[in-house]
Design a protein around this motif. Structure first.
Motif, PDB file in Angstrom:
ATOM      1  N   GLU A 152       0.827  -1.193   0.000  1.00 32.81           N
ATOM      2  CA  GLU A 152       0.000   0.000   0.000  1.00 32.81           C
ATOM      3  C   GLU A 152       0.872   1.258   0.000  1.00 32.81           C
ATOM      4  N   LYS A 153       0.310   2.366  -0.426  1.00 28.28           N
ATOM      5  CA  LYS A 153       1.039   3.623  -0.439  1.00 28.28           C
ATOM      6  C   LYS A 153       1.228   4.127   0.978  1.00 28.28           C
ATOM      7  N   ILE A 154       2.469   4.368   1.362  1.00 26.53           N
ATOM      8  CA  ILE A 154       2.796   4.783   2.721  1.00 26.53           C
ATOM      9  C   ILE A 154       3.273   6.234   2.709  1.00 26.53           C
ATOM     10  N   THR A 155       2.705   7.043   3.576  1.00 23.15           N
ATOM     11  CA  THR A 155       3.073   8.461   3.623  1.00 23.15           C
ATOM     12  C   THR A 155       4.041   8.773   4.751  1.00 23.15           C
ATOM     13  N   PHE A 156       4.147   7.906   5.753  1.00 19.98           N
ATOM     14  CA  PHE A 156       4.968   8.123   6.949  1.00 19.98           C
ATOM     15  C   PHE A 156       4.479   9.306   7.775  1.00 19.98           C
ATOM     16  N   CYS A 185       9.560  14.928   1.230  1.00 19.40           N
ATOM     17  CA  CYS A 185      10.547  14.140   0.486  1.00 19.40           C
ATOM     18  C   CYS A 185      11.014  12.976   1.355  1.00 19.40           C
ATOM     19  N   ASN A 186      12.331  12.879   1.626  1.00 21.25           N
ATOM     20  CA  ASN A 186      12.815  11.756   2.427  1.00 21.25           C
ATOM     21  C   ASN A 186      13.065  12.134   3.881  1.00 21.25           C
ATOM     22  N   ARG A 205      15.300  10.215   8.614  1.00 20.00           N
ATOM     23  CA  ARG A 205      15.385  10.162   7.159  1.00 20.00           C
ATOM     24  C   ARG A 205      14.935   8.783   6.692  1.00 20.00           C
ATOM     25  N   ILE A 206      14.246   8.753   5.551  1.00 15.96           N
ATOM     26  CA  ILE A 206      13.765   7.506   4.962  1.00 15.96           C
ATOM     27  C   ILE A 206      14.861   6.916   4.081  1.00 15.96           C
ATOM     28  N   TYR A 207      15.117   5.631   4.237  1.00 14.66           N
ATOM     29  CA  TYR A 207      16.122   4.925   3.450  1.00 14.66           C
ATOM     30  C   TYR A 207      15.453   3.758   2.728  1.00 14.66           C
ATOM     31  N   GLY A 208      15.629   3.674   1.421  1.00 16.10           N
ATOM     32  CA  GLY A 208      15.117   2.537   0.663  1.00 16.10           C
ATOM     33  C   GLY A 208      13.616   2.374   0.714  1.00 16.10           C
ATOM     34  N   LYS A 209      12.850   3.424   0.937  1.00 14.34           N
ATOM     35  CA  LYS A 209      11.384   3.456   0.935  1.00 14.34           C
ATOM     36  C   LYS A 209      10.729   2.730   2.115  1.00 14.34           C
ATOM     37  N   ALA A 213      15.285   6.035   9.990  1.00 12.75           N
ATOM     38  CA  ALA A 213      16.279   6.116  11.058  1.00 12.75           C
ATOM     39  C   ALA A 213      16.521   7.571  11.398  1.00 12.75           C
ATOM     40  N   GLY A 214      16.799   7.830  12.683  1.00 14.15           N
ATOM     41  CA  GLY A 214      17.030   9.214  13.070  1.00 14.15           C
ATOM     42  C   GLY A 214      17.338   9.352  14.542  1.00 14.15           C
ATOM     43  N   ILE A 215      17.059  10.536  15.069  1.00 12.22           N
ATOM     44  CA  ILE A 215      17.359  10.845  16.464  1.00 12.22           C
ATOM     45  C   ILE A 215      16.120  11.402  17.147  1.00 12.22           C
ATOM     46  N   TYR A 216      16.103  11.336  18.469  1.00 10.51           N
ATOM     47  CA  TYR A 216      15.075  11.987  19.267  1.00 10.51           C
ATOM     48  C   TYR A 216      15.763  12.724  20.414  1.00 10.51           C
TER      49      TYR A 216
END
Length: 450
Positions: A152-156, A185-186, A205-209, A213-216
C-alpha cells in the motif's frame, strides 16, 4: 528478571526450596531463590525488589513454617505481606504434616484461602508438576503489528500510537504514547509525548522506501534525554524497530523495542444510549469482572444530571461499541471516601473534582488508542463544565496497572496505593474479579491531575 519468588523457612524448608528452584529452571522459568539470586549490597532491599518484579509467589509451608510470624520483623511474614500487597499470583506448597497456627497476624490472615498443593517427600515430583500448572508464565506484553501488506502507499505522516520498552524499578515494561509524524521528500519529523511534561522531538530520514532512522531528544529543559531510533515498515502503516538512548532519570544507556501504530480513524466517541447497555456490560464482564457493571447501574447514570456520564467508543463503519468510560463529579469529602480516607489533605482542590471512574476496551480493539480517546474526551467534557481537578482509581494486579500509560499521558500522577481495595465490595456485591475471582485482592492506585 525473576518471574517467580520462592519463600520458605530455612528450618525444614531449605531442601524443598532447592528442589522447587531446580524444577522450575528445567521448565524454562527464572525463579528467585535467595541462595543463588542475591548480589552484593543490602539483602532486604534486594528481596523486596525481587518480590515486586515477580508475577508468582510460591510459599513453602514446611512443618511450623508460620509459627514465628507473630513477630513484625519475621522475614517470612514480611515476604507474604509484600506478595499480598502487590497482588502476586500466590501458590502454597504445603507439607502433609503442616498445621496452621491457631491465630495468624492480620496481614497474612488470608493465606489459608489461597490455592494449596500438598506434598510429601514421596510425591514431591508429581506435585511440582501440579504446581507449575498454577503459575503465570511470563508474557510478552509488547504487541506486534506486523500483519498486513506493505504494497500500500505509505506516507509516513499522520497520528500514531507508539509503544516503547522502558525500565521501571529494574523491571522492563511497555509504555504507550501518542505521536505525530510529518514528511517532506525523504525527511520525517514530529513529536511524541507522555503526559504534559514529557515531550520528545523526532527527526529522521527515509532509506530505501521502507526504513526510517534518526534521532530523538527531550524538549523540556529539565530533561536532557536523547538517543537514536531505527524503524522498518511492516504493514498497515505500522513501523517496528528499536530505540537506544541516554535515560537521565536512571543515568544510563537504555535500548528497547519501538513500534509506531497508525491511529485508526474509523473510531469515534459519543455519549452512551440505552441501546448501548448490552455491549457495555459485555465488555465490562470480560475486562473488569462479572457483574461489576450492570444495566441497572447504567440506567442510574443516564437518570442523573450531566455531572455523571458514560462515553462509548464505536466503529463508525459498523456502529459496534469497542469501549466505554464512566466519569462523574464529586466533592472533596467524596474523594476522601474513594481513597478510603487516606491522607490527601496536602493537595488543594477547587470546586468539584472530576473522577475517571471506569475505563474498559474490548480485547481485540486494544492498542488502537481508544482508551486515550475516551479519557481525553471525558476530561474535555468535564473541563467545559468548569472542572479543574481530576482523579482516577486504577486497578492494579500482579504489579500491572492496565490504564497507567493512558492516565499518565493525560497528565495524571500516581499518588496513593491501597491494597485489597475491592475485597469487601466484591463480597458484598458479588462480582468476580477476572484475576482473583471472588473475593478480589487487587490493589487500587489513586491517580490525580491537579
Amino acid at each position: 528478571m525473576f518471574d517467580t519468588f520462592i519463600s520458605y523457612r530455612r528450618a525444614g524448608g531449605s531442601n524443598i526450596a532447592a528442589r522447587v528452584y531446580d524444577f522450575l529452571k528445567l521448565k524454562g522459568l527464572n525463579p528467585f531463590y535467595d541462595m543463588t539470586g542475591l548480589e552484593a549490597g543490602r539483602f532486604d532491599e534486594q528481596l523486596k525488589m525481587r518480590l515486586i518484579q515477580a508475577e508468582n509467589f510460591i510459599l513453602i509451608l514446611s512443618p511450623e513454617a508460620l509459627n514465628r510470624c507473630s513477630s513484625d520483623d519475621d522475614w517470612v511474614r514480611m515476604e507474604i505481606t509484600t506478595a499480598i500487597d502487590y497482588n502476586l499470583n500466590i501458590i502454597v506448597l504445603q507439607d502433609d504434616e503442616f498445621i496452621y497456627p491457631s491465630k495468624l497476624p492480620d496481614p497474612i490472615q488470608t493465606i489459608p484461602m489461597y490455592q494449596a498443593v500438598t506434598y510429601n517427600m514421596a510425591s514431591l515430583s508429581s506435585r511440582l508438576e501440579t504446581l507449575t500448572g498454577l503459575l503465570k508464565y511470563p508474557k510478552d506484553t509488547f504487541t506486534s503489528f506486523s500483519s498486513g501488506s506493505t504494497s500500500e502507499k505509505i506516507t509516513f505522516s499522520g497520528k500514531y500510537i507508539s509503544q516503547y520498552e522502558d525500565s521501571d524499578r529494574g523491571r522492563i515494561i511497555v509504555r504507550k504514547a501518542p505521536a505525530v509524524l510529518h514528511r517532506f521528500c525523504n525527511r520525517v519529523w514530529g513529536k511524541t509525548w507522555f503526559g504534559t511534561r514529557q515531550v520528545w522531538k523526532i527527526s529522521g530520514r527515509i532509506y530505501g522506501k521502507k526504513r526510517l532512522a534518526g534521532i530523538y531528544r527531550a524538549k523540556g529543559y529539565l530533561d536532557d534525554g536523547f538517543g537514536t531510533f531505527y524503524l522498518e515498515l511492516k504493514g498497515n502503516g505500522t513501523l517496528e524497530g528499536y530505540w537506544s538512548g541516554y535515560d537521565n532519570e536512571n543515568n544510563s544507556i537504555t535500548t528497547g523495542r519501538y513500534v509506531f501504530k497508525k491511529q485508526d480513524t474509523a473510531y469515534k466517541v459519543r455519549f452512551a444510549k440505552v441501546s448501548d447497555f448490552p455491549s457495555i456490560t459485555r465488555i465490562a464482564d470480560n475486562q473488569l469482572g462479572k457483574n461489576y457493571i450492570t444495566e441497572e447501574f447504567l440506567k442510574e447514570i443516564l437518570n442523573e444530571d450531566d455531572s455523571t456520564f458514560c462515553l462509548v467508543a464505536y466503529n463508525a463503519k459498523n456502529s459496534k461499541i469497542a469501549g466505554f468510560c464512566i466519569s462523574k463529579q464529586v466533592s472533596y469529602s467524596e474523594l476522601k471516601t474513594i481513597a478510603h480516607d487516606k491522607d490527601i489533605n496536602e493537595l488543594k482542590f477547587e470546586n468539584n473534582i472530576g473522577i475517571i471512574k471506569t475505563v474498559a476496551v474490548e480485547e481485540h480493539s486494544k492498542n488502537l488508542g481508544l482508551g486515550s480517546m475516551l479519557v481525553g474526551e471525558s476530561l474535555t467534557t468535564m473541563e467545559k463544565q468548569g472542572v479543574k481537578s481530576f482523579a482516577s482509581p486504577a486497578w492494579k494486579h500482579a504489579g500491572i496497572i492496565n490504564i497507567a500509560s493512558i492516565l499518565e499521558k493525560c497528565g495524571f500522577e500516581n499518588v496513593i496505593e491501597i491494597p485489597n481495595y475491592w475485597y469487601e465490595s466484591s463480597i458484598k456485591e458479588g462480582f468476580n474479579c477476572p484475576q482473583c475471582g471472588n473475593p478480589c485482592h487487587c490493589s487500587c492506585v489513586i491517580y490525580l491531575k491537579i
